[in-house]
Design a protein around this motif. Structure first.
Motif, PDB file in Angstrom:
ATOM      1  N   LEU A 141     105.162  22.752  36.815  1.00  0.00           N
ATOM      2  CA  LEU A 141     106.357  23.538  36.501  1.00  0.00           C
ATOM      3  C   LEU A 141     106.166  24.454  35.296  1.00  0.00           C
ATOM      4  O   LEU A 141     106.704  25.564  35.251  1.00  0.00           O
ATOM      5  CB  LEU A 141     107.552  22.614  36.266  1.00  0.00           C
ATOM      6  N   LEU A 142     105.425  24.000  34.307  1.00  0.00           N
ATOM      7  CA  LEU A 142     105.235  24.790  33.092  1.00  0.00           C
ATOM      8  C   LEU A 142     104.045  25.731  33.173  1.00  0.00           C
ATOM      9  O   LEU A 142     103.822  26.525  32.252  1.00  0.00           O
ATOM     10  CB  LEU A 142     105.078  23.860  31.880  1.00  0.00           C
ATOM     11  N   LYS A 143     103.235  25.617  34.243  1.00  0.00           N
ATOM     12  CA  LYS A 143     102.066  26.484  34.468  1.00  0.00           C
ATOM     13  C   LYS A 143     101.109  26.460  33.273  1.00  0.00           C
ATOM     14  O   LYS A 143     100.600  27.492  32.826  1.00  0.00           O
ATOM     15  CB  LYS A 143     102.506  27.914  34.796  1.00  0.00           C
ATOM     16  N   ARG A 144     100.902  25.261  32.749  1.00  0.00           N
ATOM     17  CA  ARG A 144     100.015  25.078  31.606  1.00  0.00           C
ATOM     18  C   ARG A 144      99.132  23.871  31.834  1.00  0.00           C
ATOM     19  O   ARG A 144      99.448  23.003  32.647  1.00  0.00           O
ATOM     20  CB  ARG A 144     100.819  24.868  30.316  1.00  0.00           C
ATOM     21  N   ARG A 145      98.021  23.810  31.125  1.00  0.00           N
ATOM     22  CA  ARG A 145      97.164  22.626  31.177  1.00  0.00           C
ATOM     23  C   ARG A 145      97.692  21.567  30.222  1.00  0.00           C
ATOM     24  O   ARG A 145      97.981  21.856  29.046  1.00  0.00           O
ATOM     25  CB  ARG A 145      95.723  22.978  30.817  1.00  0.00           C
ATOM     26  N   THR A 146      97.839  20.374  30.718  1.00  0.00           N
ATOM     27  CA  THR A 146      98.219  19.239  29.880  1.00  0.00           C
ATOM     28  C   THR A 146      96.952  18.697  29.229  1.00  0.00           C
ATOM     29  O   THR A 146      95.961  18.441  29.913  1.00  0.00           O
ATOM     30  CB  THR A 146      98.882  18.142  30.721  1.00  0.00           C
ATOM     31  N   ALA A 153      94.352  16.153  27.063  1.00  0.00           N
ATOM     32  CA  ALA A 153      94.069  14.725  26.926  1.00  0.00           C
ATOM     33  C   ALA A 153      94.710  14.160  25.669  1.00  0.00           C
ATOM     34  O   ALA A 153      95.133  12.992  25.637  1.00  0.00           O
ATOM     35  CB  ALA A 153      92.555  14.492  26.914  1.00  0.00           C
ATOM     36  N   GLY A 154      94.800  14.978  24.623  1.00  0.00           N
ATOM     37  CA  GLY A 154      95.448  14.528  23.399  1.00  0.00           C
ATOM     38  C   GLY A 154      96.926  14.213  23.594  1.00  0.00           C
ATOM     39  O   GLY A 154      97.463  13.316  22.935  1.00  0.00           O
ATOM     40  N   GLU A 155      97.581  14.931  24.501  1.00  0.00           N
ATOM     41  CA  GLU A 155      98.985  14.648  24.793  1.00  0.00           C
ATOM     42  C   GLU A 155      99.138  13.279  25.447  1.00  0.00           C
ATOM     43  O   GLU A 155     100.095  12.545  25.170  1.00  0.00           O
ATOM     44  CB  GLU A 155      99.553  15.726  25.705  1.00  0.00           C
ATOM     45  N   VAL A 156      98.201  12.945  26.329  1.00  0.00           N
ATOM     46  CA  VAL A 156      98.217  11.616  26.957  1.00  0.00           C
ATOM     47  C   VAL A 156      98.009  10.539  25.897  1.00  0.00           C
ATOM     48  O   VAL A 156      98.716   9.529  25.869  1.00  0.00           O
ATOM     49  CB  VAL A 156      97.151  11.523  28.055  1.00  0.00           C
ATOM     50  N   ALA A 157      97.031  10.751  25.018  1.00  0.00           N
ATOM     51  CA  ALA A 157      96.747   9.769  23.971  1.00  0.00           C
ATOM     52  C   ALA A 157      97.948   9.564  23.062  1.00  0.00           C
ATOM     53  O   ALA A 157      98.279   8.425  22.688  1.00  0.00           O
ATOM     54  CB  ALA A 157      95.531  10.213  23.162  1.00  0.00           C
ATOM     55  N   GLU A 158      98.624  10.650  22.698  1.00  0.00           N
ATOM     56  CA  GLU A 158      99.804  10.533  21.838  1.00  0.00           C
ATOM     57  C   GLU A 158     100.935   9.786  22.553  1.00  0.00           C
ATOM     58  O   GLU A 158     101.687   9.035  21.923  1.00  0.00           O
ATOM     59  CB  GLU A 158     100.268  11.924  21.414  1.00  0.00           C
ATOM     60  N   ALA A 159     101.039   9.971  23.861  1.00  0.00           N
ATOM     61  CA  ALA A 159     102.058   9.245  24.621  1.00  0.00           C
ATOM     62  C   ALA A 159     101.756   7.752  24.650  1.00  0.00           C
ATOM     63  O   ALA A 159     102.665   6.915  24.562  1.00  0.00           O
ATOM     64  CB  ALA A 159     102.136   9.797  26.040  1.00  0.00           C
ATOM     65  N   VAL A 160     100.476   7.408  24.779  1.00  0.00           N
ATOM     66  CA  VAL A 160     100.089   5.998  24.752  1.00  0.00           C
ATOM     67  C   VAL A 160     100.434   5.386  23.402  1.00  0.00           C
ATOM     68  O   VAL A 160     100.987   4.276  23.322  1.00  0.00           O
ATOM     69  CB  VAL A 160      98.586   5.838  25.058  1.00  0.00           C
ATOM     70  N   LEU A 161     100.147   6.101  22.334  1.00  0.00           N
ATOM     71  CA  LEU A 161     100.476   5.588  20.998  1.00  0.00           C
ATOM     72  C   LEU A 161     101.982   5.434  20.831  1.00  0.00           C
ATOM     73  O   LEU A 161     102.450   4.457  20.217  1.00  0.00           O
ATOM     74  CB  LEU A 161      99.912   6.527  19.933  1.00  0.00           C
ATOM     75  N   PHE A 162     102.756   6.368  21.393  1.00  0.00           N
ATOM     76  CA  PHE A 162     104.211   6.237  21.340  1.00  0.00           C
ATOM     77  C   PHE A 162     104.665   4.960  22.047  1.00  0.00           C
ATOM     78  O   PHE A 162     105.520   4.226  21.534  1.00  0.00           O
ATOM     79  CB  PHE A 162     104.872   7.451  21.990  1.00  0.00           C
ATOM     80  N   LEU A 163     104.118   4.684  23.212  1.00  0.00           N
ATOM     81  CA  LEU A 163     104.496   3.467  23.927  1.00  0.00           C
ATOM     82  C   LEU A 163     104.082   2.219  23.146  1.00  0.00           C
ATOM     83  O   LEU A 163     104.760   1.196  23.195  1.00  0.00           O
ATOM     84  CB  LEU A 163     103.860   3.450  25.313  1.00  0.00           C
ATOM     85  N   ALA A 164     102.976   2.305  22.424  1.00  0.00           N
ATOM     86  CA  ALA A 164     102.509   1.159  21.638  1.00  0.00           C
ATOM     87  C   ALA A 164     103.374   0.898  20.421  1.00  0.00           C
ATOM     88  O   ALA A 164     103.552  -0.256  20.013  1.00  0.00           O
ATOM     89  CB  ALA A 164     101.057   1.398  21.198  1.00  0.00           C
ATOM     90  N   TYR A 176     105.989  10.063  32.176  1.00  0.00           N
ATOM     91  CA  TYR A 176     105.145  11.085  32.795  1.00  0.00           C
ATOM     92  C   TYR A 176     104.633  12.048  31.725  1.00  0.00           C
ATOM     93  O   TYR A 176     105.398  12.494  30.868  1.00  0.00           O
ATOM     94  CB  TYR A 176     105.931  11.878  33.841  1.00  0.00           C
ATOM     95  N   VAL A 177     103.341  12.367  31.801  1.00  0.00           N
ATOM     96  CA  VAL A 177     102.735  13.350  30.902  1.00  0.00           C
ATOM     97  C   VAL A 177     101.965  14.318  31.803  1.00  0.00           C
ATOM     98  O   VAL A 177     100.775  14.134  32.076  1.00  0.00           O
ATOM     99  CB  VAL A 177     101.800  12.692  29.870  1.00  0.00           C
ATOM    100  N   ASP A 178     102.669  15.340  32.306  1.00  0.00           N
ATOM    101  CA  ASP A 178     102.084  16.156  33.372  1.00  0.00           C
ATOM    102  C   ASP A 178     102.620  17.573  33.442  1.00  0.00           C
ATOM    103  O   ASP A 178     102.406  18.265  34.435  1.00  0.00           O
ATOM    104  CB  ASP A 178     102.312  15.465  34.723  1.00  0.00           C
ATOM    105  N   SER A 179     103.324  18.016  32.404  1.00  0.00           N
ATOM    106  CA  SER A 179     103.923  19.352  32.395  1.00  0.00           C
ATOM    107  C   SER A 179     104.802  19.599  33.621  1.00  0.00           C
ATOM    108  O   SER A 179     104.916  20.715  34.107  1.00  0.00           O
ATOM    109  CB  SER A 179     102.829  20.433  32.296  1.00  0.00           C
ATOM    110  N   GLY A 180     105.413  18.542  34.119  1.00  0.00           N
ATOM    111  CA  GLY A 180     106.343  18.657  35.232  1.00  0.00           C
ATOM    112  C   GLY A 180     105.704  18.644  36.608  1.00  0.00           C
ATOM    113  O   GLY A 180     106.381  18.937  37.600  1.00  0.00           O
TER     114      GLY A 180
END
Length: 254
Positions: A201-206, A208-219, A230-234
């Motif tokens: 949806l956002l037409k951008r590359r997600t 790997a750092g965004e995924v890592a930050e999401a994991v840390l948020f869940l932790a 979801y970490v996938d730019s929609g």
């Protein structure tokens, strides 16, 4: 060990290594699991303030359980398990490959489930224990490619609410993290990856750092147990008839 500890499966390479670096920078003791990436794991551990490596073949679920139990005995605050490791091999809904199916179910589903159970049953942490199971945005945006892989991730996702209900203590949490297309995968070139990873949806590359930050948020955060992030730019909100690897190739050939 004064620092909280996290076990990251498949932590020596790719997104796993990014997760390891993120936790290391946040002050955690990081346990880097690998199968055949010994040298990469050791180099990564050497770059962090507090880290160690552990080898285990997740195709052997009993070995995965032993790894979790052994680490639980050695760590006073083993707080988080990140089940990132997975196999991703192609087969089709019209031609499921029994060998691919068996490997996907053993590594992606059974090993991650038994690791989670062993972790929740043995790990010590007064702050509560957290399991983060990697799934995939394509569970909400299905296509027939990588059929066995997708089936294995559906099984992982279906187990998370039950694991959350069966957790021993109220402060224990079990989550799904569903990334979209992040890094070049399977047989993609970088140019193909750049095209395919913008099909969202956002037409951008997600990143790997965004995924890592999401994991840390869940932790470290306060999200209720049993939820999916979801970490996938929609991407999961799109309707894609094939995996983006093949959609991008089709577009390039037009």
């Amino acid at each position: 060990m004064s620092k909280p500890a996290v076990l990251v499966t498949g932590g020596a390479r790719r997104i796993g290594a990014e997760i390891v670096r993120c936790f290391g920078s946040a002050g955690w003791h990081v346990i880097i699991h690998h199968h055949c990436s010994h040298d990469e794991a050791e180099r990564l551990a050497a770059d962090l303030a507090s880290a160690e490596t552990v080898q285990c073949d997740l195709a052997d679920p009993d070995a995965a359980c032993r790894m979790a139990r052994d680490l639980s005995q050695n760590q006073n605050d083993l707080r988080v398990l990140v089940n990132n490791a997975a196999v991703f091999e192609p087969d089709l809904v019209t031609r499921a490959d029994p060998d691919v199916f068996d490997q996907a179910m053993r590594v992606n589903t059974l090993a991650s489930l038994m690791l989670a159970q062993a972790f929740l049953g043995n790990a010590r942490s007064t702050a509560g224990r957290r399991v983060i199971q990697f799934t995939d945005q394509k569970l909400a945006n299905p296509n027939p490619d990588f059929f066995s892989y997708t089936m294995s991730k559906h099984a992982v996702a279906s187990a998370v609410p039950m694991l959350a209900m069966g957790a021993a203590r109220p402060q224990d949490r079990v989550y799904c993290l569903a990334p979209g297309a992040i890094l070049a995968s399977h047989d993609q070139s970088e140019a193909e990856a750049d095209r395919s990873h913008r099909l969202n949806l956002l037409k951008r590359r997600t990143g790997a750092g965004e995924v890592a930050e999401a994991v840390l948020f869940l932790a470290e955060g306060s999200l209720a147990s049993g939820q999916t992030l979801y970490v996938d730019s929609g991407q999961h909100l799109c309707s894609q008839p094939r995996d983006v690897i093949y959609l991008a190739r089709d577009m390039a050939g037009q």
